[in-house]
Design an enzyme around this catalytic site. Structure first.
Site: not given
Length: 281
Positions: A17, A20, A22, A37, A126
């Site tokens: 993402g 970071g 995952v 994450k 988001d």
């Protein structure tokens, strides 16, 4: 891959993402499978902590659970509930749009999660198809609280810097303002995408997308999927409203799901508001 962090063995890379990487992980003692994450960019450390702080207090059936947050060897780690299955974005790209029944079901689950967040004065900021996963039995789970904040908290970003994903941002977000109503606009974008397989605002650049959004200028979902009900079209129209004060709230969406007939009574001001929104810019 057999890297171990704080008792968790990283077993599989799941994706990346904005902040970071995952991984799927497994704890030998608890025998728990989790999603982990790992922060990849140090400049996002404050947002990473913010994600942990916001998500730690949340308990809702349609919000991914945060198990732990720690820093190990200078590496910040979020340990979260592992959810088997694709995101809505992955599903629609592979299989096309959802059935109307399935889209309404997920809409209700996400609206329920938003109602819970908004009652705690939290704005997600988001909400999008890539941040919602299908859990077991078709249940949706809202993920990624890296941009979330308390409704009245100070901005974490500098003035003029856009926060969020352009195609799902509300008009006011392009001016740096995010409220619970901004999440409800994104809910309308999500519903449109689930029903049609397309996003309503498809410009090629961020500025072009912004211009379309600020006019609420989008193609009727019936043009893309003629079999859709007028009820779905009306609901989208009442979420993708330029003025945030005139947008449906998440709670109102839940009420409509319980009684869709509420959308059948035509409001003569709706077309005028839509036209005015397009003429303002």
């Amino acid at each position: 891959m057999n890297q171990t962090i704080r008792g968790y063995t990283l077993t599989q890379w799941l994706g990346s993402g904005g902040m970071g990487e995952v991984y799927q992980g497994y704890h030998e003692v608890t025998r728990q499978t989790v999603a982990i994450k790992l922060l990849s960019r140090l400049e996002h450390a404050e947002r990473f902590r913010n994600e942990a702080n916001v998500q730690a207090s949340l308990r809702h059936p349609h919000i991914a659970l945060l198990h732990d947050f720690f820093v190990e060897g200078g590496l910040s780690c979020l340990v979260m509930e592992y959810i088997e299955g694709p995101t809505i974005e992955q599903f629609t790209r592979k299989n096309g749009p959802l059935t109307e029944e399935a889209a309404w079901k997920i809409l209700g689950q996400v609206a329920s999660a938003l109602t819970y967040l908004h009652s705690h004065q939290i704005v997600h900021r988001d909400l999008k198809a890539g941040n919602i996963k299908f859990g077991g039995q078709g249940n949706a789970k809202l993920l990624d609280f890296g941009l979330a904040r308390l409704a009245n908290s100070p901005r974490q970003t500098r003035q003029g810097h856009l926060v969020g994903t352009a195609y799902s941002m509300a008009p006011e977000q392009f001016a740096g303002e995010s409220t619970t109503a901004s999440d409800c606009w994104a809910l309308g974008v999500l519903f449109y995408e689930m029903l049609t397989g397309y996003t309503p605002f498809g410009g090629t650049t961020e500025s072009e997308i912004g211009r379309l959004i600020q006019k609420a200028d989008y193609l009727s979902p019936l043009k893309l999927k003629p079999t859709l009900s007028r009820t779905s079209e009306r609901l989208i129209d009442k979420l993708l409203v330029v003025n945030p004060e005139n947008r449906l709230t998440a709670q109102q969406v839940l009420d409509i799901i319980q009684n869709p007939a509420q959308l059948d009574s035509s409001n003569w001001t709706d077309p005028i508001r839509k036209i005015w929104g397009r003429l303002k810019f």
